[in-house]
Design a protein around this motif. Structure first.
Motif, PDB file in Angstrom:
ATOM      1  N   VAL A 161       0.816  -1.215   0.000  1.00 62.78           N
ATOM      2  CA  VAL A 161       0.000   0.000   0.000  1.00 62.78           C
ATOM      3  C   VAL A 161       0.853   1.270   0.000  1.00 62.78           C
ATOM      4  O   VAL A 161       0.592   2.175  -0.796  1.00 62.78           O
ATOM      5  CB  VAL A 161      -1.004  -0.014   1.176  1.00 62.78           C
ATOM      6  CG1 VAL A 161      -1.730   1.308   1.307  1.00 62.78           C
ATOM      7  CG2 VAL A 161      -2.000  -1.144   0.994  1.00 62.78           C
ATOM      8  N   PRO A 162       1.897   1.396   0.829  1.00 65.89           N
ATOM      9  CA  PRO A 162       2.690   2.636   0.782  1.00 65.89           C
ATOM     10  C   PRO A 162       3.344   2.883  -0.578  1.00 65.89           C
ATOM     11  O   PRO A 162       3.394   4.022  -1.049  1.00 65.89           O
ATOM     12  CB  PRO A 162       3.756   2.436   1.863  1.00 65.89           C
ATOM     13  CG  PRO A 162       3.173   1.441   2.798  1.00 65.89           C
ATOM     14  CD  PRO A 162       2.322   0.544   1.946  1.00 65.89           C
ATOM     15  N   ASP A 163       3.807   1.799  -1.226  1.00 70.11           N
ATOM     16  CA  ASP A 163       4.416   1.959  -2.552  1.00 70.11           C
ATOM     17  C   ASP A 163       3.382   2.427  -3.572  1.00 70.11           C
ATOM     18  O   ASP A 163       3.647   3.304  -4.398  1.00 70.11           O
ATOM     19  CB  ASP A 163       5.036   0.641  -3.017  1.00 70.11           C
ATOM     20  CG  ASP A 163       6.148   0.178  -2.080  1.00 70.11           C
ATOM     21  OD1 ASP A 163       6.784   1.051  -1.458  1.00 70.11           O
ATOM     22  OD2 ASP A 163       6.364  -1.043  -1.985  1.00 70.11           O
ATOM     23  N   LEU A 164       2.189   1.842  -3.522  1.00 65.12           N
ATOM     24  CA  LEU A 164       1.140   2.234  -4.460  1.00 65.12           C
ATOM     25  C   LEU A 164       0.653   3.656  -4.181  1.00 65.12           C
ATOM     26  O   LEU A 164       0.296   4.385  -5.108  1.00 65.12           O
ATOM     27  CB  LEU A 164      -0.022   1.245  -4.396  1.00 65.12           C
ATOM     28  CG  LEU A 164       0.282  -0.144  -4.954  1.00 65.12           C
ATOM     29  CD1 LEU A 164      -0.893  -1.086  -4.715  1.00 65.12           C
ATOM     30  CD2 LEU A 164       0.622  -0.080  -6.420  1.00 65.12           C
ATOM     31  N   LEU A 212      -4.185   5.930 -15.597  1.00 63.21           N
ATOM     32  CA  LEU A 212      -3.040   5.718 -16.484  1.00 63.21           C
ATOM     33  C   LEU A 212      -1.702   5.794 -15.749  1.00 63.21           C
ATOM     34  O   LEU A 212      -0.650   5.827 -16.369  1.00 63.21           O
ATOM     35  CB  LEU A 212      -3.042   6.746 -17.614  1.00 63.21           C
ATOM     36  CG  LEU A 212      -4.215   6.689 -18.580  1.00 63.21           C
ATOM     37  CD1 LEU A 212      -4.134   7.839 -19.562  1.00 63.21           C
ATOM     38  CD2 LEU A 212      -4.252   5.369 -19.289  1.00 63.21           C
ATOM     39  N   LYS A 213      -1.713   5.811 -14.431  1.00 58.07           N
ATOM     40  CA  LYS A 213      -0.493   6.038 -13.639  1.00 58.07           C
ATOM     41  C   LYS A 213       0.483   4.873 -13.646  1.00 58.07           C
ATOM     42  O   LYS A 213       1.658   5.056 -13.401  1.00 58.07           O
ATOM     43  CB  LYS A 213      -0.860   6.349 -12.185  1.00 58.07           C
ATOM     44  CG  LYS A 213      -1.513   7.686 -12.001  1.00 58.07           C
ATOM     45  CD  LYS A 213      -0.586   8.602 -11.330  1.00 58.07           C
ATOM     46  CE  LYS A 213      -1.301   9.908 -11.047  1.00 58.07           C
ATOM     47  NZ  LYS A 213      -0.405  10.941 -10.716  1.00 58.07           N
ATOM     48  N   ARG A 214       0.036   3.654 -13.930  1.00 56.86           N
ATOM     49  CA  ARG A 214       0.929   2.504 -13.793  1.00 56.86           C
ATOM     50  C   ARG A 214       1.615   2.115 -15.089  1.00 56.86           C
ATOM     51  O   ARG A 214       2.193   1.055 -15.191  1.00 56.86           O
ATOM     52  CB  ARG A 214       0.163   1.328 -13.218  1.00 56.86           C
ATOM     53  CG  ARG A 214      -0.254   1.629 -11.765  1.00 56.86           C
ATOM     54  CD  ARG A 214      -0.909   0.493 -11.122  1.00 56.86           C
ATOM     55  NE  ARG A 214       0.092  -0.499 -10.717  1.00 56.86           N
ATOM     56  CZ  ARG A 214      -0.216  -1.631 -10.153  1.00 56.86           C
ATOM     57  NH1 ARG A 214      -1.452  -1.948  -9.938  1.00 56.86           N
ATOM     58  NH2 ARG A 214       0.728  -2.472  -9.810  1.00 56.86           N
ATOM     59  N   LYS A 254       2.517   6.097  -3.166  1.00 59.64           N
ATOM     60  CA  LYS A 254       3.508   6.981  -3.784  1.00 59.64           C
ATOM     61  C   LYS A 254       3.274   7.092  -5.287  1.00 59.64           C
ATOM     62  O   LYS A 254       3.389   8.176  -5.861  1.00 59.64           O
ATOM     63  CB  LYS A 254       4.921   6.464  -3.513  1.00 59.64           C
ATOM     64  CG  LYS A 254       5.363   6.617  -2.088  1.00 59.64           C
ATOM     65  CD  LYS A 254       6.740   6.015  -1.886  1.00 59.64           C
ATOM     66  CE  LYS A 254       7.097   6.006  -0.405  1.00 59.64           C
ATOM     67  NZ  LYS A 254       8.339   5.291  -0.148  1.00 59.64           N
ATOM     68  N   VAL A 255       2.942   5.968  -5.929  1.00 60.90           N
ATOM     69  CA  VAL A 255       2.711   5.977  -7.378  1.00 60.90           C
ATOM     70  C   VAL A 255       1.479   6.812  -7.720  1.00 60.90           C
ATOM     71  O   VAL A 255       1.512   7.672  -8.610  1.00 60.90           O
ATOM     72  CB  VAL A 255       2.544   4.533  -7.908  1.00 60.90           C
ATOM     73  CG1 VAL A 255       2.048   4.533  -9.337  1.00 60.90           C
ATOM     74  CG2 VAL A 255       3.856   3.784  -7.800  1.00 60.90           C
ATOM     75  N   PHE A 256       0.387   6.582  -7.008  1.00 55.85           N
ATOM     76  CA  PHE A 256      -0.871   7.235  -7.367  1.00 55.85           C
ATOM     77  C   PHE A 256      -0.954   8.680  -6.901  1.00 55.85           C
ATOM     78  O   PHE A 256      -1.739   9.454  -7.445  1.00 55.85           O
ATOM     79  CB  PHE A 256      -2.060   6.435  -6.825  1.00 55.85           C
ATOM     80  CG  PHE A 256      -2.289   5.152  -7.569  1.00 55.85           C
ATOM     81  CD1 PHE A 256      -2.659   5.170  -8.900  1.00 55.85           C
ATOM     82  CD2 PHE A 256      -2.118   3.937  -6.952  1.00 55.85           C
ATOM     83  CE1 PHE A 256      -2.863   3.999  -9.605  1.00 55.85           C
ATOM     84  CE2 PHE A 256      -2.319   2.758  -7.649  1.00 55.85           C
ATOM     85  CZ  PHE A 256      -2.693   2.790  -8.969  1.00 55.85           C
ATOM     86  N   GLN A 257      -0.175   9.076  -5.902  1.00 49.40           N
ATOM     87  CA  GLN A 257      -0.218  10.455  -5.415  1.00 49.40           C
ATOM     88  C   GLN A 257       0.830  11.343  -6.065  1.00 49.40           C
ATOM     89  O   GLN A 257       0.888  12.537  -5.775  1.00 49.40           O
ATOM     90  CB  GLN A 257      -0.069  10.475  -3.896  1.00 49.40           C
ATOM     91  CG  GLN A 257      -1.255   9.879  -3.190  1.00 49.40           C
ATOM     92  CD  GLN A 257      -1.078   9.841  -1.688  1.00 49.40           C
ATOM     93  OE1 GLN A 257      -0.019  10.172  -1.169  1.00 49.40           O
ATOM     94  NE2 GLN A 257      -2.113   9.423  -0.988  1.00 49.40           N
ATOM     95  N   ARG A 258       1.638  10.801  -6.948  1.00 51.35           N
ATOM     96  CA  ARG A 258       2.646  11.596  -7.662  1.00 51.35           C
ATOM     97  C   ARG A 258       1.929  12.608  -8.561  1.00 51.35           C
ATOM     98  O   ARG A 258       0.965  12.275  -9.244  1.00 51.35           O
ATOM     99  CB  ARG A 258       3.499  10.640  -8.497  1.00 51.35           C
ATOM    100  CG  ARG A 258       4.730  11.226  -9.068  1.00 51.35           C
ATOM    101  CD  ARG A 258       5.556  10.179  -9.759  1.00 51.35           C
ATOM    102  NE  ARG A 258       4.788   8.922  -9.924  1.00 51.35           N
ATOM    103  CZ  ARG A 258       5.241   7.824 -10.471  1.00 51.35           C
ATOM    104  NH1 ARG A 258       6.464   7.778 -10.906  1.00 51.35           N
ATOM    105  NH2 ARG A 258       4.506   6.759 -10.588  1.00 51.35           N
ATOM    106  N   SER A 259       2.390  13.842  -8.549  1.00 47.97           N
ATOM    107  CA  SER A 259       1.754  14.873  -9.369  1.00 47.97           C
ATOM    108  C   SER A 259       2.505  14.999 -10.694  1.00 47.97           C
ATOM    109  O   SER A 259       3.361  15.851 -10.869  1.00 47.97           O
ATOM    110  CB  SER A 259       1.726  16.209  -8.627  1.00 47.97           C
ATOM    111  OG  SER A 259       3.048  16.613  -8.348  1.00 47.97           O
ATOM    112  N   ASP A 260       2.164  14.114 -11.628  1.00 49.81           N
ATOM    113  CA  ASP A 260       2.814  14.138 -12.935  1.00 49.81           C
ATOM    114  C   ASP A 260       1.844  14.498 -14.052  1.00 49.81           C
ATOM    115  O   ASP A 260       2.183  14.426 -15.222  1.00 49.81           O
ATOM    116  CB  ASP A 260       3.492  12.802 -13.227  1.00 49.81           C
ATOM    117  CG  ASP A 260       2.567  11.624 -13.064  1.00 49.81           C
ATOM    118  OD1 ASP A 260       1.371  11.833 -12.808  1.00 49.81           O
ATOM    119  OD2 ASP A 260       3.043  10.477 -13.181  1.00 49.81           O
TER     120      ASP A 260
END
Length: 91
Positions: A37-40, A54-56, A42-48
């Motif tokens: 969960v913490p890794d995911l 489409l984040k993964r 970080k991926v989903f909360q990244r502001s890109d």
């Protein structure tokens, strides 16, 4: 004899009321594995600037484009089928 009550007067024993692990399984054995969960997060909360679906990366893009192609193709198929069905039949 009389009438019997429809609802039992005693509450049944709880099925999942125990909090202790079964005795035949060691307490140190983990069923969950690594917490991802913490890794995911970080991926989903990244502001890109990407939408969350489409984040993964490539797998998400492939699924998204396949879904869009099937949706557009299905819409075109339905419109063509409606057009053909609305044409008068020549006899």
């Amino acid at each position: 004899q009389g009438l019997k009550p429809l609802v039992p007067t005693e509450s049944p024993a709880p099925i999942f009321g125990t909090s202790k692990p079964p005795s035949d399984i060691p307490a140190t054995e983990s069923f969950l594995g690594k917490n991802e969960v913490p890794d995911l997060q970080k991926v989903f909360q990244r502001s890109d600037g990407l939408p969350v679906h489409l984040k993964r990366g490539v797998p998400d893009k492939l699924l998204y484009r396949t879904t869009m192609a099937l949706t557009i193709g299905g819409t075109i198929y339905c419109l063509v089928a409606l057009y053909i069905a609305s044409q008068p039949k020549n006899k």
